[in-house]
Design an enzyme around this catalytic site. Structure first.
Site, PDB file in Angstrom:
ATOM      1  CE1 TYR A 155      -9.537   3.461   5.925  1.00  0.00           C
ATOM      2  CE2 TYR A 155      -8.745   4.996   7.865  1.00  0.00           C
ATOM      3  CZ  TYR A 155      -8.526   4.294   6.839  1.00  0.00           C
ATOM      4  OH  TYR A 155      -7.291   4.406   5.933  1.00  0.00           O
ATOM      5  CE  LYS A 156      -8.132   0.033   4.783  1.00  0.00           C
ATOM      6  NZ  LYS A 156      -8.717   0.846   3.866  1.00  0.00           N
ATOM      7  CG  ASP A 180      -0.873  -1.851   6.911  1.00  0.00           C
ATOM      8  OD1 ASP A 180      -1.876  -2.290   7.586  1.00  0.00           O
ATOM      9  OD2 ASP A 180      -0.566  -0.914   6.429  1.00  0.00           O
ATOM     10  NE  ARG A 212     -10.360  -2.407  -2.774  1.00  0.00           N
ATOM     11  CZ  ARG A 212      -9.671  -1.408  -1.918  1.00  0.00           C
ATOM     12  NH1 ARG A 212      -8.650  -1.911  -1.354  1.00  0.00           N
ATOM     13  NH2 ARG A 212     -10.225  -0.260  -1.595  1.00  0.00           N
ATOM     14  CG  PHE A 216      -1.967   0.990   1.113  1.00  0.00           C
ATOM     15  CD1 PHE A 216      -3.168   1.045   0.113  1.00  0.00           C
ATOM     16  CD2 PHE A 216      -1.662   2.471   1.833  1.00  0.00           C
ATOM     17  CE1 PHE A 216      -4.099   2.051   0.278  1.00  0.00           C
ATOM     18  CE2 PHE A 216      -2.797   3.404   1.752  1.00  0.00           C
ATOM     19  CZ  PHE A 216      -3.967   3.142   0.860  1.00  0.00           C
TER      20      PHE A 216
HETATM   21  C1  LIG Z   1      -2.728  -1.526   3.815  1.00  0.00           C
HETATM   22  C2  LIG Z   1      -3.165  -0.005   4.216  1.00  0.00           C
HETATM   23  N1  LIG Z   1      -2.522   0.621   5.128  1.00  0.00           N
HETATM   24  C3  LIG Z   1      -2.823   1.708   5.430  1.00  0.00           C
HETATM   25  C4  LIG Z   1      -3.770   2.595   4.821  1.00  0.00           C
HETATM   26  C5  LIG Z   1      -3.978   4.085   5.195  1.00  0.00           C
HETATM   27  O1  LIG Z   1      -3.601   4.564   6.109  1.00  0.00           O
HETATM   28  P1  LIG Z   1      -3.990   5.805   6.773  1.00  0.00           P
HETATM   29  O2  LIG Z   1      -5.210   5.710   7.429  1.00  0.00           O
HETATM   30  O3  LIG Z   1      -3.026   6.456   7.523  1.00  0.00           O
HETATM   31  O4  LIG Z   1      -4.333   6.897   5.832  1.00  0.00           O
HETATM   32  C6  LIG Z   1      -4.666   1.830   3.940  1.00  0.00           C
HETATM   33  C7  LIG Z   1      -5.889   2.492   3.481  1.00  0.00           C
HETATM   34  O5  LIG Z   1      -6.392   1.739   2.586  1.00  0.00           O
HETATM   35  C8  LIG Z   1      -4.234   0.626   3.688  1.00  0.00           C
HETATM   36  O6  LIG Z   1      -5.097  -0.241   3.000  1.00  0.00           O
END
Ligand SMILES: Cc1ncc(COP(=O)(O)O)c(C=O)c1O
Length: 415
Positions: free
Chosen positions: A225-226, A200, A374, A131
């Site tokens: 938030y997911k 992550d 997706r 990401f």
């Molecule tokens: C694997 C991954 N890491 C991090 C993030 C986003 O990080 P942040 O909330 O700091 O924007 C996402 C967002 O989709 C993600 O898919």
């Protein structure tokens, strides 16, 4: 019956819903009528209790009780409390998880801490196509501490770990392909070569089994938030295995990470436990919303959640098999449901326009550049019938070439 799909039919999908042990959870979300929401892997839906809880926090805790709520409503303990609620979802102990900052900021804190705790090692190893924020933050973290970032295809990572690698940073479930990595195997192999591993979990938490402590994991971060349904910009979480907490130090040494924030000392002395990874004043409204999302998981058996996730995504792939050859979709995710997360991606040269045409017909997925459509299957609120309807709608969009309009090719700021 569908105008377009032959097998499995709508009745078969409904039969799966009829025996779904999580079916009642759908009513716990305020989803708009008639919308098939398949983007909970990007922004989770709104739990029904969230608005009332935020009203209470705003009107009573903030409006009436004012600053006293730091103590009386335990605002000061919220980062640990909500972290403790996430802990069972990721196989951690409550004292190993904090909700704080964003995933990006947490990545920075943990990457710098990991490099600094690894004398003589100056490489952060990751995979290309991780990401973007992970790679960008790794770049910044490396710049801060005089380290470098190296990326290699994930299958070559373990073999490439040498005595210069301080930390391996990987995303457990890939945001585009949904491929799930072998957390236990990679962690053990990296540790055997003296490196730490930072996972992550943004696309994993709340959707797939995670056993950080069972894998002897070192470090992890993830989004609120997911699948956790914490709302847009919800604070993120971080995990630091208890055995590392005393020796890893956050580079963002704010007062909330101090051993005694209210002593107001001039000198910085980090808390001795996970609290040292806090920085500034916690976002109480965001934490309150996230807590409502996370609490819902306490009502369901995690095995049932995982089984439903796999059932939904497998139904989707089975139905899509019918469309792939005719309309040029290529499965970009593992076919084995146990080898992927709870979203499924397809490559198609017109993926962006197709996604817009689907949204116009109330089937909400998303597009990831350059060519990925997706769709996310959130076991708490997605039904098999919706999966069937989504593919039926997609079949209609393709057959009618409904995507083939200039307005669907215009890229919005957020895809
Ligand atoms: C694997 C991954 N890491 C991090 C993030 C986003 O990080 P942040 O909330 O700091 O924007 C996402 C967002 O989709 C993600 O898919």
């Amino acid at each position: 019956m569908s105008r377009f799909l032959k097998y499995p039919d709508l009745d078969a999908a409904r039969a799966l819903d009829a025996v779904d042990p999580l079916a009642s959870m759908r009513a716990r979300f305020a989803l708009p009528e008639g919308v098939t929401y398949l983007d909970g892997n990007s922004l989770g839906a709104l739990p029904r209790t969230t608005a009332a809880r935020l009203k209470e926090v705003v009107e009573r805790e903030w409006g009436r009780d004012l600053i006293g709520s730091w103590n009386s409503a335990d605002w000061i303990g919220a980062a640990r409390r909500v972290g403790g609620r996430i802990a069972p979802l990721i196989g951690a102990e409550a004292n190993e998880v904090l909700v704080t900052d964003s995933t990006s900021v947490n990545l920075y804190k943990l990457l710098v801490a990991a490099v600094k705790a690894s004398p003589g090692r100056t490489t952060i190893l990751s995979e290309p196509g991780n990401f973007p924020t992970d790679l960008y933050v790794a770049d910044g973290a490396a710049w801060s501490v005089g380290a470098q970032v190296r990326t290699l295809p994930v299958e070559d990572i373990v073999a490439a770990i040498d005595d210069d690698v301080a930390v391996v940073m990987l995303t457990h479930v890939h945001y585009k392909t949904s491929a799930m990595l072998d957390m236990a195997g990679i962690t053990a192999a990296a540790q055997a070569k003296g490196a730490l591993v930072l996972w992550d979990l943004s696309h994993s938490v709340g959707a797939v089994p995670i056993d950080l402590n069972g894998c002897n994991a070192d470090l992890a971060v993830g989004c609120g938030y997911k699948y956790l349904n914490g709302g847009p910009g919800a604070p993120a979480f971080l995990y630091v295995a208890e055995r590392h907490q005393a020796r890893l130090r956050s580079p963002l040494s704010g007062w909330m990470g101090h051993a005694a924030p209210f002593a107001f000392d001039d000198g910085y002395a980090p808390a001795t436990d996970i609290a040292r990874f806090l920085c500034g004043t916690p976002p109480i409204l965001g934490l309150a919303a996230l807590e409502e999302g996370v609490k819902l998981f306490e009502e369901v058996a995690f095995d049932a959640l995982v089984a439903k996730s796999r059932s939904l995504s497998s139904l989707f792939v089975t139905l899509m098999d019918e469309l792939c050859g005719e309309y040029g979709f290529t499965l970009a995710s593992p076919r084995d449901p146990a080898a992927r997360g709870s979203h499924v991606s397809y490559g198609h040269p017109e993926a962006y326009a197709i996604c817009q045409a689907l949204i116009a017909r109330a089937v909400v997925g998303d597009f990831r550049a350059p060519d990925i459509l997706r769709l996310g299957f959130t076991p708490l609120y997605t039904s098999h019938e919706e999966v069937w309807r989504a593919v039926d709608t997609l079949a209609a969009v393709m057959r009618e070439r409904a995507w083939d309009r200039a307005e669907y090719r215009e890229r919005a700021a957020v895809t």
